[in-house]
Design a protein around this motif. Structure first.
Motif, PDB file in Angstrom:
ATOM      1  N   THR A 128       0.873  -1.161   0.000  1.00  0.00           N
ATOM      2  CA  THR A 128       0.000   0.000   0.000  1.00  0.00           C
ATOM      3  C   THR A 128       0.915   1.217   0.000  1.00  0.00           C
ATOM      4  O   THR A 128       1.809   1.323   0.853  1.00  0.00           O
ATOM      5  N   LEU A 129       0.708   2.091  -0.970  1.00  0.00           N
ATOM      6  CA  LEU A 129       1.566   3.257  -1.147  1.00  0.00           C
ATOM      7  C   LEU A 129       0.730   4.525  -1.148  1.00  0.00           C
ATOM      8  O   LEU A 129      -0.442   4.503  -1.517  1.00  0.00           O
ATOM      9  N   LEU A 130       1.352   5.607  -0.759  1.00  0.00           N
ATOM     10  CA  LEU A 130       0.778   6.931  -0.946  1.00  0.00           C
ATOM     11  C   LEU A 130       1.587   7.563  -2.062  1.00  0.00           C
ATOM     12  O   LEU A 130       2.802   7.718  -1.944  1.00  0.00           O
ATOM     13  N   ARG A 131       0.917   7.881  -3.166  1.00  0.00           N
ATOM     14  CA  ARG A 131       1.580   8.499  -4.319  1.00  0.00           C
ATOM     15  C   ARG A 131       1.136   9.951  -4.415  1.00  0.00           C
ATOM     16  O   ARG A 131      -0.058  10.238  -4.482  1.00  0.00           O
ATOM     17  N   ILE A 132       2.117  10.851  -4.423  1.00  0.00           N
ATOM     18  CA  ILE A 132       1.829  12.279  -4.539  1.00  0.00           C
ATOM     19  C   ILE A 132       2.485  12.774  -5.821  1.00  0.00           C
ATOM     20  O   ILE A 132       3.708  12.723  -5.951  1.00  0.00           O
ATOM     21  N   PRO A 133       1.694  13.230  -6.780  1.00  0.00           N
ATOM     22  CA  PRO A 133       2.264  13.712  -8.042  1.00  0.00           C
ATOM     23  C   PRO A 133       3.235  14.870  -7.827  1.00  0.00           C
ATOM     24  O   PRO A 133       2.970  15.777  -7.028  1.00  0.00           O
ATOM     25  N   ASP A 134       4.356  14.823  -8.540  1.00  0.00           N
ATOM     26  CA  ASP A 134       5.349  15.902  -8.458  1.00  0.00           C
ATOM     27  C   ASP A 134       4.714  17.262  -8.725  1.00  0.00           C
ATOM     28  O   ASP A 134       5.074  18.253  -8.091  1.00  0.00           O
ATOM     29  N   ALA A 135       3.786  17.311  -9.672  1.00  0.00           N
ATOM     30  CA  ALA A 135       3.150  18.593 -10.019  1.00  0.00           C
ATOM     31  C   ALA A 135       2.475  19.217  -8.800  1.00  0.00           C
ATOM     32  O   ALA A 135       2.578  20.426  -8.575  1.00  0.00           O
ATOM     33  N   LYS A 146       2.714  23.294  -4.385  1.00  0.00           N
ATOM     34  CA  LYS A 146       2.760  23.612  -2.949  1.00  0.00           C
ATOM     35  C   LYS A 146       4.080  24.304  -2.598  1.00  0.00           C
ATOM     36  O   LYS A 146       4.092  25.282  -1.839  1.00  0.00           O
ATOM     37  N   LEU A 147       5.176  23.825  -3.155  1.00  0.00           N
ATOM     38  CA  LEU A 147       6.484  24.436  -2.891  1.00  0.00           C
ATOM     39  C   LEU A 147       6.512  25.891  -3.356  1.00  0.00           C
ATOM     40  O   LEU A 147       7.075  26.750  -2.676  1.00  0.00           O
ATOM     41  N   LEU A 181       6.138  29.155   1.019  1.00  0.00           N
ATOM     42  CA  LEU A 181       7.588  29.233   1.234  1.00  0.00           C
ATOM     43  C   LEU A 181       8.032  28.552   2.531  1.00  0.00           C
ATOM     44  O   LEU A 181       9.137  28.010   2.596  1.00  0.00           O
ATOM     45  N   GLY A 182       7.191  28.562   3.545  1.00  0.00           N
ATOM     46  CA  GLY A 182       7.519  27.862   4.790  1.00  0.00           C
ATOM     47  C   GLY A 182       7.616  26.367   4.548  1.00  0.00           C
ATOM     48  O   GLY A 182       8.568  25.706   4.989  1.00  0.00           O
ATOM     49  N   PHE A 183       6.615  25.827   3.860  1.00  0.00           N
ATOM     50  CA  PHE A 183       6.633  24.410   3.504  1.00  0.00           C
ATOM     51  C   PHE A 183       7.861  24.106   2.657  1.00  0.00           C
ATOM     52  O   PHE A 183       8.555  23.113   2.890  1.00  0.00           O
ATOM     53  N   ALA A 184       8.139  24.954   1.675  1.00  0.00           N
ATOM     54  CA  ALA A 184       9.285  24.740   0.781  1.00  0.00           C
ATOM     55  C   ALA A 184      10.580  24.669   1.580  1.00  0.00           C
ATOM     56  O   ALA A 184      11.414  23.784   1.354  1.00  0.00           O
TER      57      ALA A 184
END
Length: 175
Positions: free
Chosen positions: A94-101, A106-107, A111-114
């Motif tokens: 079981t995987l969680l896949r988050i698209p790079d896009a 979000k990045l 800016l804080g998250f980045a």
């Protein structure tokens, strides 16, 4: 579960919640080649359950036991070059896949998250490089001030938070 500790120890609770909500949960059967050699990865993956292995171009297994808490696909966020290895599912995963896009959006927007995300990624990749360098004999394990399975002091201060964040993510995605 060590790799997720590097990432989640630097991120905030809100960051981890965002990752969980931005991703897609996948069930993958044993025998599946999740990432073939020479492919371009367009997602970041968190292993929630199951077991995967990494193979060299030759087919030789170079890493086994990628289990709950492991992360892969992170290098594609820094360098989208084709992969030099393949990732195979050994036990149903079981995987969680988050698209790079989505991650890149979000990045750019937060800016804080980045800042937290890139710092976590740097620490994670530095640890991987250190381990690889030692494994290939460019340094002796005894030369390293800390053992290969020990965490640095900064990470030790937040490792309990990282573990709790990952457990919350697992529970959120299970229900």
């Amino acid at each position: 579960m060590r790799k997720v500790l590097f990432i989640f120890s630097t991120l905030s609770d809100g960051d981890v919640e965002w990752l969980a909500s931005a991703g897609e949960r996948l069930q993958v059967d044993p025998g599946t080649v999740l990432i073939p050699v020479g492919s371009r990865i367009d997602s970041l993956y968190f292993v929630l359950d199951g077991q995967l292995e990494v193979r060299a171009r030759s087919g030789d297994v170079i890493a086994t036991g990628l289990e709950s808490g492991e992360i892969f696909g992170e290098m594609s966020l820094v360098d989208p070059a084709p992969t030099a290895v393949s990732v195979h599912v050994v036990k149903e995963a079981t995987l969680l896949r988050i698209p790079d896009a989505k991650v890149r959006e979000k990045l750019a927007a937060d800016l804080g998250f980045a800042s937290r995300f890139y710092r976590a990624l740097c620490v994670f990749l530095a640890d991987r490089l250190r381990a690889t360098t030692t494994r290939f004999g460019y340094g002796k394990a005894s030369d390293d001030a800390r053992g290969q399975d020990e965490l640095n002091e900064d990470l030790l201060d937040t490792v309990h938070l990282a573990g709790a964040r990952f457990e919350r993510m697992l529970k959120r995605l299970a229900g």
